[in-house]
Design a protein around this motif. Sequence first.
Motif, PDB file in Angstrom:
ATOM      1  N   UNK A  67       0.858  -1.185   0.000  1.00 48.40           N
ATOM      2  CA  UNK A  67       0.000   0.000   0.000  1.00 48.40           C
ATOM      3  C   UNK A  67       0.891   1.231   0.000  1.00 48.40           C
ATOM      4  N   UNK A  68       0.317   2.385  -0.310  1.00 44.35           N
ATOM      5  CA  UNK A  68       1.019   3.665  -0.171  1.00 44.35           C
ATOM      6  C   UNK A  68       2.388   3.650  -0.855  1.00 44.35           C
ATOM      7  N   UNK A  69       2.389   3.332  -2.134  1.00 49.63           N
ATOM      8  CA  UNK A  69       3.629   3.374  -2.904  1.00 49.63           C
ATOM      9  C   UNK A  69       3.905   4.769  -3.457  1.00 49.63           C
ATOM     10  N   UNK A  70       2.889   5.609  -3.593  1.00 48.66           N
ATOM     11  CA  UNK A  70       3.062   7.014  -3.975  1.00 48.66           C
ATOM     12  C   UNK A  70       4.006   7.183  -5.168  1.00 48.66           C
ATOM     13  N   UNK A 328      -1.270  -3.559   8.095  1.00 52.70           N
ATOM     14  CA  UNK A 328      -0.995  -2.235   7.546  1.00 52.70           C
ATOM     15  C   UNK A 328       0.154  -2.405   6.575  1.00 52.70           C
ATOM     16  N   UNK A 329      -0.151  -2.313   5.286  1.00 50.54           N
ATOM     17  CA  UNK A 329       0.807  -2.676   4.241  1.00 50.54           C
ATOM     18  C   UNK A 329       1.540  -1.474   3.655  1.00 50.54           C
ATOM     19  N   UNK A 330       1.531  -0.322   4.352  1.00 49.04           N
ATOM     20  CA  UNK A 330       2.154   0.887   3.812  1.00 49.04           C
ATOM     21  C   UNK A 330       3.623   0.649   3.484  1.00 49.04           C
ATOM     22  N   UNK A 331       4.014   1.021   2.263  1.00 47.88           N
ATOM     23  CA  UNK A 331       5.413   0.919   1.847  1.00 47.88           C
ATOM     24  C   UNK A 331       6.211   2.179   2.180  1.00 47.88           C
ATOM     25  N   UNK A 332       5.533   3.325   2.206  1.00 46.01           N
ATOM     26  CA  UNK A 332       6.208   4.589   2.504  1.00 46.01           C
ATOM     27  C   UNK A 332       6.694   4.590   3.948  1.00 46.01           C
ATOM     28  N   UNK A 333       7.947   4.990   4.141  1.00 48.47           N
ATOM     29  CA  UNK A 333       8.534   5.017   5.478  1.00 48.47           C
ATOM     30  C   UNK A 333       8.233   6.361   6.143  1.00 48.47           C
ATOM     31  N   UNK A 338      10.209   8.200   0.995  1.00 45.37           N
ATOM     32  CA  UNK A 338      10.892   7.033   0.437  1.00 45.37           C
ATOM     33  C   UNK A 338      10.167   5.764   0.866  1.00 45.37           C
ATOM     34  N   UNK A 339      10.106   4.802  -0.047  1.00 43.71           N
ATOM     35  CA  UNK A 339       9.537   3.520   0.328  1.00 43.71           C
ATOM     36  C   UNK A 339      10.641   2.611   0.860  1.00 43.71           C
ATOM     37  N   UNK A 340      10.248   1.639   1.679  1.00 43.72           N
ATOM     38  CA  UNK A 340      11.244   0.761   2.263  1.00 43.72           C
ATOM     39  C   UNK A 340      10.707  -0.117   3.371  1.00 43.72           C
TER      40      UNK A 340
END
Length: 348
Positions: A67-70, A328-333, A338-340
Amino acid sequence: MVFETFVGWRRPGRPPSIIDAFEPRPFPHLLFQAPVKLLLYNLYHFFNFLRSSPTPSKPPIRVVCISDTHNQIPDDIPPGDILIHAGDLTNNGSVAEIQKQVDFLNSLPHKEIVVISGNHDTYLDPRTRPSLSEHQRSGSIDWKRVHYLQHRRLSLTLPIDPSPSDSDRARLLSSKHRRIRIYGAPQIPACGPMSVHAFQYERGRDAWSETVPEDTDILITHTPPKYHLDLPMPAGMGCEHLLKEVKRVKPILHVFGHVHWSAGQMVVWWEGSHEAYEKGMSIQSRWTHGLLNPWLWWNVVRVGYRGLRGLIWDRIWGGQGPRTVMVNAAQMMGNTGKIGNIVQVVDI
């Protein structure tokens, strides 16, 4: 003095807000502001940590959650049967941005790919689409083999791969299938301008009751439920009405994102300990920070007692009652841009 609440992602160069509800509070602040709730929160999660993991079906279906790859492309997405993206594919929500993310998802090898929108995916909400320039909203999106759910139900029939321990004849004759029912909905409590951020409703409004089909196996939303992987201290950024709906339906898996700092997964056991946790977290104590609130202390006691009973039932007697794996699958840190965060994988 200006106070601002904003989604857990900040455009480059954006100054930090004075108070940002999507940022975690320091431990000393929580200890001073809500000491009893901090005890309640940690006691509940301590007993949850000691519980055994839910037993998946055999053979299991592997669900990969992001989620939340933006606008960014995650590296090393694990293989699996179903890939879920729980919204905020983009930053500005233009047709071109969304299409680029869809093309990436379509290139992945997973058997089925399911996507919902997030509040940054502006084009997908007709109410916020006019905020885009004519160039940004021109054209249409080719979803290809990606299933896009917007207040919609999807039934998938997946072939089950035979076990490596099966004989050659059994593997040749194997024709097992498993049916999975998925429901996806993008709406969130308001966190920004209604004309720009998609699928918002006023915080506190009930936008969820009786909306999710009772036979749902996997629920996908963009917002978390209240007090679960949503920065629950001190107030929680999720939706209380969504929590009630999840509790009513009790899906096997609930995937969401939106609150970047709370990426991870937990198991919610629908029993007395959770009921006491939810009630205690919802109590408002302004002047004494809960120290003199008997109802708050009573729910701390109930979480401890019920949590211990549930742990004994689980670890000694092997009992596993109704539960939901929440992710909660958010990729954004956080607000780094930045994703991570780790890609979440669940076997069901």
